[in-house]
Design an enzyme around this catalytic site. Structure first.
Site, PDB file in Angstrom:
ATOM      1  N   VAL A   1       0.831  -1.210   0.000  1.00 42.44           N
ATOM      2  CA  VAL A   1       0.000   0.000   0.000  1.00 42.44           C
ATOM      3  C   VAL A   1       0.865   1.259   0.000  1.00 42.44           C
ATOM      4  O   VAL A   1       0.432   2.322  -0.419  1.00 42.44           O
ATOM      5  CB  VAL A   1      -0.959  -0.023   1.217  1.00 42.44           C
ATOM      6  CG1 VAL A   1      -1.759   1.263   1.325  1.00 42.44           C
ATOM      7  CG2 VAL A   1      -1.902  -1.216   1.106  1.00 42.44           C
ATOM      8  N   SER A   2       2.103   1.145   0.432  1.00 45.72           N
ATOM      9  CA  SER A   2       3.003   2.294   0.547  1.00 45.72           C
ATOM     10  C   SER A   2       3.565   2.701  -0.811  1.00 45.72           C
ATOM     11  O   SER A   2       4.253   1.920  -1.473  1.00 45.72           O
ATOM     12  CB  SER A   2       4.151   1.941   1.498  1.00 45.72           C
ATOM     13  OG  SER A   2       5.209   2.859   1.362  1.00 45.72           O
TER      14      SER A   2
END
Length: 196
Positions: A11-12
């Site tokens: 997700v980063s």
């Protein structure tokens, strides 16, 4: 070659930058997931590796690096087979960063600022296949990986035909599917947040 570990969370955006750069360079990685939602970045074991408790973090046989663009440059410099993806000539490798912060409500001035940045990128891509010229470089992976979440959130790109073409080209990059998966999760979170 020793085992190179990338501490990663899909997700980063910064983690996706590091992963995509590694895939472009062709460096074999051992991926270690650090689940930010479960706050694994604050575990005692991870804090010993990275006291700043962020991802990504690269561990290249004991050499620790924990900033996505620094990781990308390091991998290209150390493991790249030539300087085509990270030119030695500093004029060729200058990257204009595009930064955008998402809020629960995207205010008009933020939308306008980001579209202005996209306009610059689109204009540049009018005469160039890739961000830094004729060849793919880590500039492409950096910009694509960092902006992929925004695109996955459904940003309107109808006014930016050159960016649309560039994005199609990016779909052939090594690591694209991995990046796309994390970007989709991020985009879904943003869309959900904006609906509240």
């Amino acid at each position: 070659m020793s085992s190179i570990k990338l501490y990663y969370y899909p997700v980063s955006g910064p983690a996706r930058i590091a992963l995509m750069a590694a895939r472009l360079v062709g460096v074999p990685l051992q991926i270690e997931i650090v689940d930010l939602m479960k706050r694994e970045q604050f575990s005692e074991a991870y804090l010993k590796i990275n006291p700043q408790h962020c991802v990504p973090t690269l561990d290249d046989d004991g050499f620790i690096l924990s900033e996505s663009r620094a990781i990308a440059c390091y991998l290209a410099d150390k493991y790249g087979t030539d300087d085509s993806i990270y030119p030695k000539d500093i004029k060729k490798r200058a990257i204009h960063p595009i930064i955008f912060n998402i809020e629960t409500e995207i205010k008009e001035n933020l939308r306008d600022d980001f579209n202005a940045s996209l306009s610059v990128l689109d204009k540049y891509l009018e005469n160039n296949e890739w961000v830094a010229g004729e060849h793919i470089t880590i500039a492409d992976t950096t910009i694509f990986a960092s902006m992929s979440g925004i695109f996955a959130a459904g940003w309107d790109l109808s006014y930016f035909p050159n960016i649309q073409r560039w994005l199609k080209n990016c779909s052939n990059l090594p690591g694209y599917e991995e990046i796309k998966e994390g970007a989709k999760i991020y985009g879904d979170l943003v869309k959900k947040n904006l609906k509240q």
